[in-house]
Design a protein around this motif. Structure first.
Motif, PDB file in Angstrom:
ATOM      1  N   TYR A   1       5.284  17.098  -0.364  1.00  0.00           N
ATOM      2  CA  TYR A   1       4.513  15.880  -0.103  1.00  0.00           C
ATOM      3  C   TYR A   1       5.314  14.881   0.726  1.00  0.00           C
ATOM      4  CZ  TYR A   1       1.524  17.593  -3.880  1.00  0.00           C
ATOM      5  OH  TYR A   1       0.700  18.357  -4.658  1.00  0.00           O
ATOM      6  N   THR A   2       4.605  14.150   1.548  1.00  0.00           N
ATOM      7  CA  THR A   2       5.169  13.008   2.274  1.00  0.00           C
ATOM      8  C   THR A   2       4.250  11.818   2.051  1.00  0.00           C
ATOM      9  OG1 THR A   2       3.988  13.693   4.271  1.00  0.00           O
ATOM     10  CG2 THR A   2       6.295  14.397   4.058  1.00  0.00           C
ATOM     11  N   GLY A   3       4.701  10.655   2.444  1.00  0.00           N
ATOM     12  CA  GLY A   3       3.854   9.473   2.245  1.00  0.00           C
ATOM     13  C   GLY A   3       4.326   8.302   3.077  1.00  0.00           C
ATOM     14  N   PHE A   4       3.455   7.319   3.201  1.00  0.00           N
ATOM     15  CA  PHE A   4       3.846   6.075   3.866  1.00  0.00           C
ATOM     16  C   PHE A   4       3.592   4.903   2.923  1.00  0.00           C
ATOM     17  CE2 PHE A   4      -0.625   6.403   5.525  1.00  0.00           C
ATOM     18  CZ  PHE A   4      -1.134   5.197   5.047  1.00  0.00           C
ATOM     19  N   ALA A   5       4.300   3.808   3.184  1.00  0.00           N
ATOM     20  CA  ALA A   5       4.134   2.587   2.394  1.00  0.00           C
ATOM     21  C   ALA A   5       4.200   1.391   3.335  1.00  0.00           C
ATOM     22  CB  ALA A   5       5.224   2.483   1.323  1.00  0.00           C
ATOM     23  N   PHE A   6       3.561   0.317   2.924  1.00  0.00           N
ATOM     24  CA  PHE A   6       3.613  -0.930   3.698  1.00  0.00           C
ATOM     25  C   PHE A   6       3.513  -2.102   2.737  1.00  0.00           C
ATOM     26  CE2 PHE A   6      -0.827   0.431   3.545  1.00  0.00           C
ATOM     27  CZ  PHE A   6      -1.467  -0.699   3.080  1.00  0.00           C
ATOM     28  N   GLY A   7       3.993  -3.240   3.164  1.00  0.00           N
ATOM     29  CA  GLY A   7       3.924  -4.450   2.347  1.00  0.00           C
ATOM     30  C   GLY A   7       3.749  -5.680   3.209  1.00  0.00           C
ATOM     31  N   MET A   8       2.933  -6.611   2.714  1.00  0.00           N
ATOM     32  CA  MET A   8       2.662  -7.846   3.446  1.00  0.00           C
ATOM     33  C   MET A   8       2.620  -9.013   2.481  1.00  0.00           C
ATOM     34  SD  MET A   8      -0.337  -6.459   6.000  1.00  0.00           S
ATOM     35  CE  MET A   8      -1.144  -5.520   4.697  1.00  0.00           C
ATOM     36  N   GLY A   9       3.010 -10.182   2.956  1.00  0.00           N
ATOM     37  CA  GLY A   9       2.895 -11.391   2.153  1.00  0.00           C
ATOM     38  C   GLY A   9       1.511 -11.998   2.308  1.00  0.00           C
ATOM     39  N   ILE A  10       0.840 -12.231   1.183  1.00  0.00           N
ATOM     40  CA  ILE A  10      -0.514 -12.783   1.258  1.00  0.00           C
ATOM     41  C   ILE A  10      -0.480 -14.200   1.817  1.00  0.00           C
ATOM     42  CG2 ILE A  10      -2.526 -13.457  -0.123  1.00  0.00           C
ATOM     43  CD1 ILE A  10      -1.955 -11.118  -1.958  1.00  0.00           C
ATOM     44  N   GLU A  11       0.568 -14.966   1.462  1.00  0.00           N
ATOM     45  CA  GLU A  11       0.691 -16.311   2.031  1.00  0.00           C
ATOM     46  C   GLU A  11       0.806 -16.253   3.551  1.00  0.00           C
ATOM     47  OE1 GLU A  11       1.846 -17.131  -2.221  1.00  0.00           O
ATOM     48  OE2 GLU A  11       2.008 -15.466  -0.813  1.00  0.00           O
ATOM     49  N   ARG A  12       1.608 -15.306   4.063  1.00  0.00           N
ATOM     50  CA  ARG A  12       1.772 -15.183   5.508  1.00  0.00           C
ATOM     51  C   ARG A  12       0.445 -14.850   6.192  1.00  0.00           C
ATOM     52  NH1 ARG A  12       5.833 -13.784   9.159  1.00  0.00           N
ATOM     53  NH2 ARG A  12       7.090 -15.182   7.875  1.00  0.00           N
ATOM     54  N   ILE A  13      -0.304 -13.925   5.607  1.00  0.00           N
ATOM     55  CA  ILE A  13      -1.605 -13.552   6.175  1.00  0.00           C
ATOM     56  C   ILE A  13      -2.545 -14.750   6.181  1.00  0.00           C
ATOM     57  CG2 ILE A  13      -3.608 -12.054   5.927  1.00  0.00           C
ATOM     58  CD1 ILE A  13      -1.110 -10.562   6.721  1.00  0.00           C
ATOM     59  N   THR A  14      -2.552 -15.511   5.069  1.00  0.00           N
ATOM     60  CA  THR A  14      -3.426 -16.684   4.967  1.00  0.00           C
ATOM     61  C   THR A  14      -3.039 -17.752   5.976  1.00  0.00           C
ATOM     62  OG1 THR A  14      -3.614 -16.223   2.590  1.00  0.00           O
ATOM     63  CG2 THR A  14      -4.418 -18.349   3.354  1.00  0.00           C
ATOM     64  N   MET A  15      -1.738 -17.985   6.137  1.00  0.00           N
ATOM     65  CA  MET A  15      -1.268 -18.983   7.095  1.00  0.00           C
ATOM     66  C   MET A  15      -1.685 -18.629   8.512  1.00  0.00           C
ATOM     67  SD  MET A  15       2.539 -19.768   5.561  1.00  0.00           S
ATOM     68  CE  MET A  15       2.932 -21.135   6.664  1.00  0.00           C
ATOM     69  N   LEU A  16      -1.612 -17.343   8.857  1.00  0.00           N
ATOM     70  CA  LEU A  16      -2.005 -16.919  10.196  1.00  0.00           C
ATOM     71  C   LEU A  16      -3.513 -17.017  10.394  1.00  0.00           C
ATOM     72  CD1 LEU A  16       0.284 -13.766  10.585  1.00  0.00           C
ATOM     73  CD2 LEU A  16       0.519 -15.955  11.768  1.00  0.00           C
TER      74      LEU A  16
ATOM     75  N   LEU B   1       0.078   6.097   9.155  1.00  0.00           N
ATOM     76  CA  LEU B   1       0.461   4.724   8.847  1.00  0.00           C
ATOM     77  C   LEU B   1      -0.008   3.774   9.937  1.00  0.00           C
ATOM     78  CD1 LEU B   1       2.117   2.467   7.439  1.00  0.00           C
ATOM     79  CD2 LEU B   1       4.121   3.325   8.650  1.00  0.00           C
ATOM     80  N   LYS B   2       0.253   4.129  11.190  1.00  0.00           N
ATOM     81  CA  LYS B   2      -0.107   3.256  12.303  1.00  0.00           C
ATOM     82  C   LYS B   2      -1.624   3.039  12.381  1.00  0.00           C
ATOM     83  CE  LYS B   2       2.048   3.758  16.223  1.00  0.00           C
ATOM     84  NZ  LYS B   2       2.620   4.392  17.438  1.00  0.00           N
ATOM     85  N   ASN B   3      -2.386   4.094  12.244  1.00  0.00           N
ATOM     86  CA  ASN B   3      -3.845   3.967  12.332  1.00  0.00           C
ATOM     87  C   ASN B   3      -4.408   3.135  11.185  1.00  0.00           C
ATOM     88  OD1 ASN B   3      -4.271   5.414  14.725  1.00  0.00           O
ATOM     89  ND2 ASN B   3      -4.167   7.379  13.645  1.00  0.00           N
TER      90      ASN B   3
ATOM     91  N   GLY C   1       0.813  -1.199   0.000  1.00  0.00           N
ATOM     92  CA  GLY C   1       0.000   0.000   0.000  1.00  0.00           C
ATOM     93  C   GLY C   1       0.851   1.255   0.000  1.00  0.00           C
ATOM     94  N   LEU C   2       0.321   2.318  -0.593  1.00  0.00           N
ATOM     95  CA  LEU C   2       1.040   3.588  -0.682  1.00  0.00           C
ATOM     96  C   LEU C   2       0.058   4.741  -0.518  1.00  0.00           C
ATOM     97  CD1 LEU C   2       3.644   5.231  -1.536  1.00  0.00           C
ATOM     98  CD2 LEU C   2       2.718   5.127  -3.866  1.00  0.00           C
ATOM     99  N   TYR C   3       0.452   5.703   0.337  1.00  0.00           N
ATOM    100  CA  TYR C   3      -0.355   6.910   0.505  1.00  0.00           C
ATOM    101  C   TYR C   3       0.576   8.111   0.465  1.00  0.00           C
ATOM    102  CZ  TYR C   3      -3.567  10.306   2.680  1.00  0.00           C
ATOM    103  OH  TYR C   3      -4.353  11.410   2.942  1.00  0.00           O
ATOM    104  N   VAL C   4       0.384   9.003  -0.510  1.00  0.00           N
ATOM    105  CA  VAL C   4       1.213  10.198  -0.664  1.00  0.00           C
ATOM    106  C   VAL C   4       0.295  11.416  -0.744  1.00  0.00           C
ATOM    107  CG1 VAL C   4       2.916  11.395  -2.081  1.00  0.00           C
ATOM    108  CG2 VAL C   4       2.995   8.908  -1.901  1.00  0.00           C
ATOM    109  N   ASP C   5       0.551  12.384   0.133  1.00  0.00           N
ATOM    110  CA  ASP C   5      -0.235  13.611   0.139  1.00  0.00           C
ATOM    111  C   ASP C   5       0.497  14.635   1.007  1.00  0.00           C
ATOM    112  OD1 ASP C   5      -2.234  15.411  -0.353  1.00  0.00           O
ATOM    113  OD2 ASP C   5      -3.838  14.211   0.515  1.00  0.00           O
ATOM    114  N   GLU C   6      -0.065  15.789   1.163  1.00  0.00           N
ATOM    115  CA  GLU C   6       0.525  16.775   2.055  1.00  0.00           C
ATOM    116  C   GLU C   6       0.264  16.377   3.512  1.00  0.00           C
ATOM    117  OE1 GLU C   6      -0.218  20.893   1.098  1.00  0.00           O
ATOM    118  OE2 GLU C   6      -0.779  20.359  -0.952  1.00  0.00           O
ATOM    119  N   ASN C   7       1.268  16.556   4.349  1.00  0.00           N
ATOM    120  CA  ASN C   7       1.148  16.352   5.801  1.00  0.00           C
ATOM    121  C   ASN C   7       0.789  14.917   6.198  1.00  0.00           C
ATOM    122  OD1 ASN C   7       1.586  19.181   6.245  1.00  0.00           O
ATOM    123  ND2 ASN C   7      -0.561  19.527   5.674  1.00  0.00           N
TER     124      ASN C   7
END
Length: 343
Positions: A302-317, A224-226, A212-218
């Motif tokens: 502009y600033t932004g946050f990014a995150f990444g997850m493995g779908i296999e890992r999510i499914t396994m959990l 990201l945490k929320n 996921g990626l979110y780029v905007d002002e402020n």
């Protein structure tokens, strides 16, 4: 002389009959095929005197048409007989068969659920090529040439072209989005990725990521945490806790790994979480200003946050699966267990 032969064949056609597919094929071979008696008549054309060829040709064509018409009539007769026979074989008093239908693959179901969660909070979907160039897969993401950070990902390079490779993450899709779209950007990039790793219960050379990626002002780390708090509770349940651990990724600064409470032991500690009560689900961080500038975005505005997850890992959990290889082996005994879960 040939008139007698033609009359003889016409009589044989008129007398012919067929009640089965085998008899129908026998008729075709005798009167329709190239080696049939009708076909032999056409072969006699060279022996007929020139002045008689026209009359002979008309007679032979008449026989051919007669044979074709009879063949079509016999086809209808056999088909009708077969249909009636099959209808008599069906016992309408029997109960319907209890044949099970296929189900959605657990990876597909998890992918759809992740997309659904993020679409509800404004993320759109973006996709890109699985064969990438060095710029989109590494350089634009702050991986300098010959930098040790590139060794974090074992890459499948295309033979004879070191600048082309199978993508190692779907971050390359985010680069393409930032190059072609002005902020605000809020996008989710699921897809298949490749890394040159040994296949085992916890690793594979082909797997799936969602980034996921979110780029905007402020945009700040609190956003990201929320966002990830919301995702974890929607995906794993309201009682799920989330923690962030400092980490390093070339394309984010600061960077953090994402952990959730172990779903198997409820955070008490078990073999799966190695007694800690926590399991990792992915990585995240604030987009490095160099990455924004590489994509033509003003990092001072502009600033932004990014995150990444493995779908296999999510499914396994989520479904407490302990062997990653089960997802790609197409074992019906494994897959049918998820039928009630996917409805």
């Amino acid at each position: 002389m040939y008139q007698d032969k033609i009359e003889e064949i016409k009589a044989a056609i008129a007398a012919a009959d067929a009640n089965t597919a085998e008899e129908l094929e026998a008729y075709r071979m005798e009167f329709i095929s190239k080696k049939s008696v009708v076909g032999q008549l056409f072969g006699m054309m060279g022996q007929i005197p020139n002045e008689e060829k026209r009359a002979f040709g008309q007679l032979v064509n008449g026989v051919k048409n007669l044979a074709d018409e009879k063949f079509q009539a016999l086809i209808e007769k056999v088909n009708s007989s077969t249909s009636k026979s099959k209808s008599r074989e069906i016992d309408l008093t029997l109960p319907p068969s209890n044949q099970q239908l296929g189900s959605i693959h657990p990876l597909t179901a998890t992918r759809q659920r992740i997309i659904e969660i993020f679409e509800r909070i404004g993320f759109n979907l973006s996709e890109g090529p699985e064969i990438e160039d060095d710029w989109h897969n590494f350089t634009a993401l702050n991986f300098p040439e010959n930098h040790p950070a590139r060794e974090m990902q074992d890459t499948f390079f295309i033979e004879k072209n070191p600048d082309i490779a199978l993508r190692t993450h779907t971050s390359s899709v985010q680069v393409r989005v930032m190059e072609n779209q002005k902020p605000p950007i809020r996008t989710l990039s699921p897809g298949r990725v490749y890394r040159n790793e040994a296949i085992s219960a916890r690793a594979h050379c082909i797997f799936h990521q969602v980034e996921g990626l979110y780029v905007d002002e402020n945009v700040g780390f609190a956003d990201l945490k929320n966002t990830l708090y919301h995702f974890a509770k929607e995906m794993f349940g309201k009682g799920t806790k989330v923690r962030f651990r400092p980490s390093y990724f070339p394309f984010t600064e600061p960077s953090a790994e994402i952990d959730i409470t172990c779903l198997i032991c409820g955070g008490k500690g078990c073999n799966v979480c190695k007694g800690t009560g926590w399991v990792e689900i992915g990585g995240s961080g604030m987009v490095d200003p160099n990455v924004l500038e590489n994509c033509g975005i003003d990092s001072k505005k502009y600033t932004g946050f990014a995150f990444g997850m493995g779908i296999e890992r999510i499914t396994m959990l989520k479904y407490q699966i302990k062997d990653l290889r089960l997802f790609t082996e197409n074992d019906a005994r494994f897959l049918k267990q998820f039928s009630p879960l996917m409805t």
